[in-house]
Design an enzyme around this catalytic site. Sequence first.
Site, PDB file in Angstrom:
ATOM      1  N   GLY A 144      32.935  43.009  47.402  1.00  0.00           N
ATOM      2  CA  GLY A 144      34.333  43.065  47.016  1.00  0.00           C
ATOM      3  C   GLY A 144      34.452  43.233  45.511  1.00  0.00           C
TER       4      GLY A 144
ATOM      5  N   SER B 274      32.926  39.827  44.306  1.00  0.00           N
ATOM      6  CA  SER B 274      31.895  39.125  45.069  1.00  0.00           C
ATOM      7  C   SER B 274      31.013  40.083  45.857  1.00  0.00           C
ATOM      8  CB  SER B 274      32.560  38.132  46.040  1.00  0.00           C
ATOM      9  OG  SER B 274      33.362  38.838  46.977  1.00  0.00           O
TER      10      SER B 274
ATOM     11  N   VAL C  23      28.717  39.899  49.665  1.00  0.00           N
ATOM     12  CA  VAL C  23      28.570  39.117  50.889  1.00  0.00           C
ATOM     13  C   VAL C  23      27.213  39.445  51.503  1.00  0.00           C
ATOM     14  CG1 VAL C  23      29.529  38.570  53.154  1.00  0.00           C
ATOM     15  CG2 VAL C  23      31.059  39.192  51.268  1.00  0.00           C
TER      16      VAL C  23
ATOM     17  N   LYS D  50      29.339  34.455  50.891  1.00  0.00           N
ATOM     18  CA  LYS D  50      30.126  35.138  49.862  1.00  0.00           C
ATOM     19  C   LYS D  50      29.701  34.607  48.501  1.00  0.00           C
ATOM     20  CE  LYS D  50      34.908  36.382  48.688  1.00  0.00           C
ATOM     21  NZ  LYS D  50      36.323  36.298  49.140  1.00  0.00           N
TER      22      LYS D  50
ATOM     23  N   ASP E 202      47.832  39.196  51.638  1.00  0.00           N
ATOM     24  CA  ASP E 202      46.929  40.337  51.481  1.00  0.00           C
ATOM     25  C   ASP E 202      46.439  40.829  52.841  1.00  0.00           C
ATOM     26  OD1 ASP E 202      45.531  42.292  50.093  1.00  0.00           O
ATOM     27  OD2 ASP E 202      43.761  41.031  49.781  1.00  0.00           O
TER      28      ASP E 202
END
Length: 437
Positions: free
Chosen positions: A82, A85, A87, A102, A195
């Site tokens: 992301g 981050s 994962v 994460k 979101d």
Amino acid sequence: QAPAAMPGGHCGVSSPPLHHSVYSLTDSSDIGPDEEPLDARPRPSPLEKLTGDMCKDQSTIKELMIGRRVGFYKVRGEIGCGTFSRVKLAFHALTKDKVALKILDKTRMDAQVQRLLSREISSMELLRHPNVLHLYEVVETPSRLHLVLEYAGGGDLHSKICNEGKLSDNASKVTFAQILSAIKYMHNTNVIHRDLKAENVLFTSTGCVKVADFGFSTRVCNRNDFLDTFCGSPPYAAPELFRDECYLGPPVDVWAMGVLLFFMVTGSLPFRADTMGKLRRRIVEGAYLVPPWVPGPCQRLIRGILKPEPAERYVLDQMLGCDWLLPVEFPWSLVPSEPAAPLHSLLESDWGELEEEAEVQSLMEDLGFTPQHLQNNQLKDCRNPVTGVYRILLHRAQKSRGCDSLPVVRGMVRDPKREGLRAYRGLRHTSFLCQMM
């Protein structure tokens, strides 16, 4: 040199006095001259062996230092990334369950990212629902923060539709009903997601929906509280977010659900443009076109959701009772069993109040966790490895009893305007609503 501590708790392998501190995971005691020799002692429990290796075994210590192990988790390959981050796939060294790790670099986290992370952890700690991704544990090292999450191995909704095309009508019903179940539960807990998008709707290997990514979520004191922060992805953003005005949280999530529904049944987004200005104008005006081949009941639901004025937009209860979702039933295993409390169900129970608790504690004792461990570690602190093991085993027990079972679509209703079918609709709506709340 062996490290003195490990993420999530101190490693008390050789401390002289007998004790069970909040963080200690092993027993220790003074050894008197008349005690049995070492080779006569019982075989160490899995927990004792693991904590011993983390403090003394050079191979395990090296894996901890280079990030191949994080706390009690063995780390494998990357499965996603992301903005802030990465994962990775991991599995618990004691329970052997797969998890998603994460990973956030603390050296790159400014004040805003820290606030988002704090909200994400806070929201996920509150939510316990089959269609919301579970948070098991938070493990902190000097340079990184790790969120140990439920592993959903079936990919996300965006990738699924991009690779396979739009969903069938029945598959759309099953998927949307699960999203609706999750959002209703969240709003009842005063958590607003903010979101919702196809990338944040995950699937397990069996097709169960998991709403994920709570970085922009917020908890309100009252669902009528106004918010003022623009959040989310522009194609899913409600018109009021573009008007530079305060907004109510629930209608924003509802609008995003309408965009998701349109995407599921058509394979494309309702609002598209080559510039942000054009996209904003189309969203504010509510300018979209539903293809004529979309079933009529689904078209009516989409139009009821995607209304530019929040006050005119469908609320969740209207969505629950719509004609299109009429044939959807959740498994009977999720129906409340106590007639005295018809709206209370497994979906609302706390971790410590489930019938699976005794089973989980027995499994933990087999791994080497003593009653003192469970007593001293209250199983509520997500930054505690004992809590992590407990939550993983409890979720496994819940899944074995059907909490991740998919809803089913019964026989289709041909003419919802007939009086007999209206009565049927009221009965089904009541049953479905009781299961969702």
